[in-house]
Design an enzyme around this catalytic site. Structure first.
Site, PDB file in Angstrom:
ATOM      1  N   LYS A   1    -117.360  98.682  25.756  1.00 27.61           N
ATOM      2  CA  LYS A   1    -116.277  97.389  25.773  1.00 27.61           C
ATOM      3  C   LYS A   1    -115.294  98.460  24.787  1.00 27.61           C
ATOM      4  O   LYS A   1    -114.294  98.094  25.403  1.00 27.61           O
ATOM      5  CB  LYS A   1    -116.854  96.818  25.312  1.00 27.61           C
ATOM      6  CG  LYS A   1    -117.850  95.904  26.696  1.00 27.61           C
ATOM      7  CD  LYS A   1    -117.852  94.321  26.434  1.00 27.61           C
ATOM      8  CE  LYS A   1    -118.453  93.609  27.412  1.00 27.61           C
ATOM      9  NZ  LYS A   1    -118.924  91.997  27.032  1.00 27.61           N
TER      10      LYS A   1
ATOM     11  N   ASP B   1    -114.007  88.159  29.944  1.00 28.70           N
ATOM     12  CA  ASP B   1    -115.160  87.079  29.440  1.00 28.70           C
ATOM     13  C   ASP B   1    -114.897  85.414  27.917  1.00 28.70           C
ATOM     14  O   ASP B   1    -114.887  84.712  28.749  1.00 28.70           O
ATOM     15  CB  ASP B   1    -116.191  87.500  28.143  1.00 28.70           C
ATOM     16  CG  ASP B   1    -116.896  88.943  28.758  1.00 28.70           C
ATOM     17  OD1 ASP B   1    -117.545  88.474  29.317  1.00 28.70           O
ATOM     18  OD2 ASP B   1    -117.589  89.701  27.374  1.00 28.70           O
TER      19      ASP B   1
END
Ligand code: NAP
Length: 282
Positions: free
Chosen positions: A65, A101
């Site tokens: 990420k 997210d």
């Protein structure tokens, strides 16, 4: 036929193919979504080469990420704030990165507590300061709260998080020492666990919820098991609870829409499908 992927290392346990596969079938779309294991050393090449391999984009998970954040051409404001990218797509030849997210956590919180829940919450407590905590704090910061306390076993990481996310925040961000949790809990009408405590194989997160306001809500982003010891304790205290599975499902929505052109719905059927997989019934 649009193609998308999820990449990580390892990647075989990812449930994303099950989620996107369900939607592709549900909406009768001729597309694909596959797992691709990419070692960290090869990630840069993968990032620059996936479009040439015919992919419209994909998801990125642990440990890529941060590398995705650094490697994309442009980032959404949310990815910029969280400093991590989990969703990639190409737009006019430009490689974009988003962090879904944030929207995933907030969408599930809204669905679970009802829109406008923040009218009853002036103080939130976020436990943990890893990547997921950054997404949770970034989402909560957009709401009309007065302050958010962030606590973490390693206080320095909570301090880093607050320093990074404080600029421009209308909500007060403060750190709290792990040992001082007992003093914050009585003020927190929203408590969120973002640590891996409570996950299968990990010790539980033990909080003294008897001291929480009686109308507090407790959210856990751990979803294996679905009812973590923290959520069970919150239920036993008669508090509202928000499980971690909804975040996983909702974070998948923006990516699917980008790659396949349809905004998919998080339905009880999808939830049951993933739950069956988590519980080993599938
Ligand atoms: P991460 O960056 O590795 O952060 C882990 C966090 O857990 C840190 O705050 C760490 O504290 C804390 N922690 C770990 N072991 C601990 C212990 N024994 N005692 C106290 N604190 C402990 O991981 P992440 O990406 O933020 O993910 C955290 C959890 O969220 C994982 O369980 C992950 O599966 C879950 N998650 C769920 C979703 C969803 O969609 N529902 C999305 C993302 C993540 P230190 O800093 O002190 O080490």
């Amino acid at each position: 036929m649009p193609k998308a992927f999820v990449t990580g290392h390892p990647i075989k346990h990812s449930r994303s193919p099950l989620i996107h596969g369900h939607w592709l079938k549900e909406y009768g779309l001729d597309g694909s979504y596959e797992r691709i294991d990419v070692a960290p050393v090869d990630f840069g090449e993968f990032l620059r080469g996936f479009a040439a391999r015919g992919f419209a984009g994909g998801n990125v998970t642990i440990p890529h990420k941060e590398a995705a954040f650094l490697g994309v051409d442009r980032r959404t404001a949310r990815a910029e704030r969280v400093k991590a990218v989990n969703t990639l797509w190409i737009e006019d030849g430009v490689l974009w990165g988003d962090n879904t997210d944030v929207a995933g956590f907030m969408a599930h919180l809204d669905a679970s507590l009802g829109t406008g829940w923040e009218q009853n919450v002036d103080t939130a407590l976020v436990i943990g300061a890893g990547g997921a905590a950054r997404a949770v704090v970034a989402g909560l910061q957009d709401r009309a709260l007065k302050r958010i306390f962030v606590t973490n076993r390693t206080l320095a990481k909570a301090e880093d998080l607050v320093r990074d996310l404080r600029p421009g925040s209308a909500v007060g961000l403060e750190t709290s020492a792990w040992e001082a949790l007992g003093r914050v809990i009585p003020h927190a009408r929203l408590i969120v666990n973002t640590t891996s405590l409570g996950m299968a194989g990990q010790p539980p997160l033990a909080l003294d919820l008897a001291r929480a306001p009686r109308d507090a809500a407790v959210a856990d982003i751990v979803y294996v098991p679905l009812e973590t010891p923290l959520l069970a304790a919150a239920k036993a205290e008669g508090l509202k609870t928000v499980d971690g599975l909804g975040m996983l499902l909702h974070q998948a929505v923006p990516g699917f829409e980008r790659w396949f052109g349809v905004r998919p719905e998080v339905t009880p059927e999808l939830r049951a499908l993933i739950l069956a997989d988590i519980e080993g019934r599938k």
